[in-house]
Design an enzyme around this catalytic site. Structure first.
Site, PDB file in Angstrom:
ATOM      1  N   SER A 165      25.991 127.286   3.742  1.00 57.99           N
ATOM      2  CA  SER A 165      27.210 127.268   2.717  1.00 57.99           C
ATOM      3  C   SER A 165      26.820 128.302   1.487  1.00 57.99           C
ATOM      4  O   SER A 165      25.832 127.812   0.723  1.00 57.99           O
ATOM      5  CB  SER A 165      27.440 125.843   2.345  1.00 57.99           C
TER       6      SER A 165
ATOM      7  N   GLN B 173      28.317 128.022  -1.374  1.00 54.80           N
ATOM      8  CA  GLN B 173      28.514 127.142  -2.235  1.00 54.80           C
ATOM      9  C   GLN B 173      27.117 126.428  -2.498  1.00 54.80           C
ATOM     10  O   GLN B 173      26.741 126.246  -3.643  1.00 54.80           O
ATOM     11  CB  GLN B 173      29.758 126.237  -2.224  1.00 54.80           C
TER      12      GLN B 173
ATOM     13  N   ASP C 193      37.029 131.004   6.417  1.00 52.19           N
ATOM     14  CA  ASP C 193      38.342 131.061   5.595  1.00 52.19           C
ATOM     15  C   ASP C 193      39.358 131.949   6.360  1.00 52.19           C
ATOM     16  O   ASP C 193      40.538 131.911   6.041  1.00 52.19           O
ATOM     17  CB  ASP C 193      38.155 131.857   4.133  1.00 52.19           C
TER      18      ASP C 193
ATOM     19  N   LYS D  10      37.271 121.606   4.676  1.00 52.67           N
ATOM     20  CA  LYS D  10      37.605 122.683   3.605  1.00 52.67           C
ATOM     21  C   LYS D  10      38.791 122.023   2.970  1.00 52.67           C
ATOM     22  O   LYS D  10      38.730 120.888   2.969  1.00 52.67           O
ATOM     23  CB  LYS D  10      37.926 123.941   4.555  1.00 52.67           C
TER      24      LYS D  10
HETATM   25  C1  S3P Z   1      32.709 130.315  -1.184  1.00 52.24           C
HETATM   26  C2  S3P Z   1      32.060 129.969  -0.091  1.00 52.24           C
HETATM   27  C3  S3P Z   1      32.853 129.429   1.315  1.00 52.24           C
HETATM   28  C4  S3P Z   1      34.238 129.765   1.152  1.00 52.24           C
HETATM   29  C5  S3P Z   1      34.934 129.466   0.030  1.00 52.24           C
HETATM   30  C6  S3P Z   1      34.512 130.379  -1.103  1.00 52.24           C
HETATM   31  C7  S3P Z   1      32.069 130.920  -2.125  1.00 52.24           C
HETATM   32  O1  S3P Z   1      32.514 127.899   1.270  1.00 52.24           O
HETATM   33  O2  S3P Z   1      34.802 128.952   2.226  1.00 52.24           O
HETATM   34  O3  S3P Z   1      36.519 129.759   0.031  1.00 52.24           O
HETATM   35  O4  S3P Z   1      32.762 131.445  -3.208  1.00 52.24           O
HETATM   36  O5  S3P Z   1      30.609 130.468  -2.345  1.00 52.24           O
HETATM   37  P1  S3P Z   1      30.980 127.213   1.741  1.00 52.24           P
HETATM   38  O6  S3P Z   1      30.088 127.944   0.949  1.00 52.24           O
HETATM   39  O7  S3P Z   1      31.258 125.715   1.263  1.00 52.24           O
HETATM   40  O8  S3P Z   1      31.289 127.575   3.261  1.00 52.24           O
END
Ligand code: S3P
Length: 428
Positions: free
Chosen positions: A169, A171, A317, A344
């Site tokens: 991830s 994030q 996404d 999500k």
């Molecule tokens: C994102 C990471 C993704 C994605 C989100 C944006 C980011 O999530 O689904 O729309 O900007 O780091 P995850 O990292 O939790 O998979």
């Protein structure tokens, strides 16, 4: 959120269009708002995404003491000399990226911070960042022992860490990088598949030192002085543009040229899948500014079913939109190893299959994905977005083949405010 609906009419003729006004990249825009706080000089951001999610991140930057000057195409963010404790809660709206990245940043800053969001965000798992941040000294609490927002963060001095993440991830990785650069010693982070790497690219471009080691760890060096400011034109969001890539792939004799996208390999995997299914896809790189940037051209051809079981983090996404192409492809398509889809903006596995079922598509649901039978003729249906912008836009695109009513579409404002306007323009 206000209730809004979209009624899409079947296209009666093919289209061949160049689209140069797709929404700017959401991931990069969030990071612009946050990372500008790590400099001591004004950052210049062109084409910042004016979606609800990223405007919330900008508001939070202002609540932490930044001055945000909006000149239309350009936004100047001047950081405060020291980030201040805000006098109110920080509202991330619908944005998991906003909440998780700010959690990492604020964990290292003296003060009390409360991060909250809308009802969808308040039901999403936050322990994935709260646990590793607590392990390095952050005090984080929230409902379900810190798993659900509102999150209360009391920031302060953080220890360095070595953390192998069980989830791929961006994030989680970015939250830990933002914590790591604020500690006194080098920290190490590992993920099994490289998730989108805008954080590493942008922070390195600002003067930080975040490097891959030979054994696959990411070494995160502390920042000793304020970083250089950002000077960036945010590219087009390839995840938003992908809805129109699918439109061109499914409407016979159609073609779309999508302008100025980030061509970062972690972001264009869905285009590769569409290509594998039979669509004609061309990539034209034009420049390199923190990221490779260029155009993608997608042309219709007969589509065939595909198995998707790898690089899921690069598709997370786009899988809802791909499911529309999978429905009309010849032969079955399988999506596996995609359990992350369940946490999500909605449970995207059940939202996708239940909505496809309403359109007459046959499927089997799995715990970690789905099988879509293929060879379907889509029927008009009334689809609920489940508050998820990607579900709403995917089924609006399906409507180009068969008419569609999409309910509760206010969520599209989070990432792609002019989506319906562009959709309408395909008729001209
Ligand atoms: C994102 C990471 C993704 C994605 C989100 C944006 C980011 O999530 O689904 O729309 O900007 O780091 P995850 O990292 O939790 O998979």
């Amino acid at each position: 959120m206000k209730e809004k609906n979209i009624e899409v009419k079947k296209l009666i003729k093919p289209f061949d269009v160049v689209i140069d006004n797709i929404a700017s990249d959401k991931s990069i825009s969030h990071r612009c708002a946050m990372f500008s706080l790590l400099s001591d000089k004004p950052s210049t951001i062109r084409n910042y995404l004016r979606g609800e999610d990223t405007m919330d991140s900008l508001k939070i930057a202002a609540m932490l003491g930044a001055s945000v000057e909006d000149f239309g195409e350009t936004i100047i963010i001047t950081p405060p000399s020291k980030l201040s404790e805000p006098s109110d809660i920080l509202d991330c709206g619908n944005a998991g990226t906003g909440m998780r990245l700010y959690a990492g940043l604020l964990a290292g800053i003296e003060g009390s911070f409360v991060l909250t969001g809308d009802k969808y965000l308040r039901s999403r798992p936050m322990k994935r960042v709260a646990d590793p941040l607590r392990a390095i000294g952050a005090s984080i609490d929230g409902r379900e022992d810190g798993n659900k927002a509102p999150l209360h963060i009391r920031g302060g001095k953080l220890k360095s860490f070595k953390y192998h993440s069980p989830i791929d991830s961006a994030q989680v990785k970015s939250a830990l990088i933002l914590a790591g650069i604020q500690s006194d010693e080098v920290s190490y982070y590992k993920e099994n598949l490289l998730s989108r790497d805008h954080t590493e690219r942008m922070l390195n471009g600002m003067g930080a030192c975040i490097k891959k080691t030979n054994d696959g760890w990411i070494a995160i060096n502390p920042i000793e002085k304020p970083l250089k400011p950002l000077n960036i034109t945010v590219p087009t969001d390839p995840s938003s543009a992908f809805f129109f890539a699918v439109a061109a792939a499914i409407v016979p004799n159609s073609k779309v040229t999508l302008k100025n996208l980030t061509l970062n390999p972690t972001r264009i995997e869905a285009y590769k899948i569409l290509e594998k299914m039979g669509a004609k896809v061309t990539y034209i790189q034009k420049e390199d500014l923190y990221e490779p940037i260029g155009d993608i051209v997608v042309e219709h051809d007969t589509l065939k079913g595909v198995e998707v079981s790898q690089n899921i983090a690069w598709l997370i996404d786009e899988l809802p939109a791909l499911s529309i192409a999978m429905s009309i492809a010849s032969g079955p398509s399988v999506v596996k190893n995609a359990k992350e889809l369940r946490v999500k903006e909605s449970d995207r596995i059940s939202a996708v299959v239940n909505s496809l079922a309403l359109c007459g598509v046959k499927y089997t649901e799995h715990e970690d994905g789905y099988t879509i039978q293929g060879n379907s003729t889509l029927n008009k249906a009334s689809i609920n977005s489940h508050g998820d912008h990607r579900i709403a836009m995917s089924f609006a695109i399906a409507g180009l083949l068969c008419d569609m009513d999409v309910q509760d579409t206010q969520c599209i404002e989070t990432s792609f405010p002019n989506f319906t306007e562009i959709l309408e323009s395909l008729k001209n």
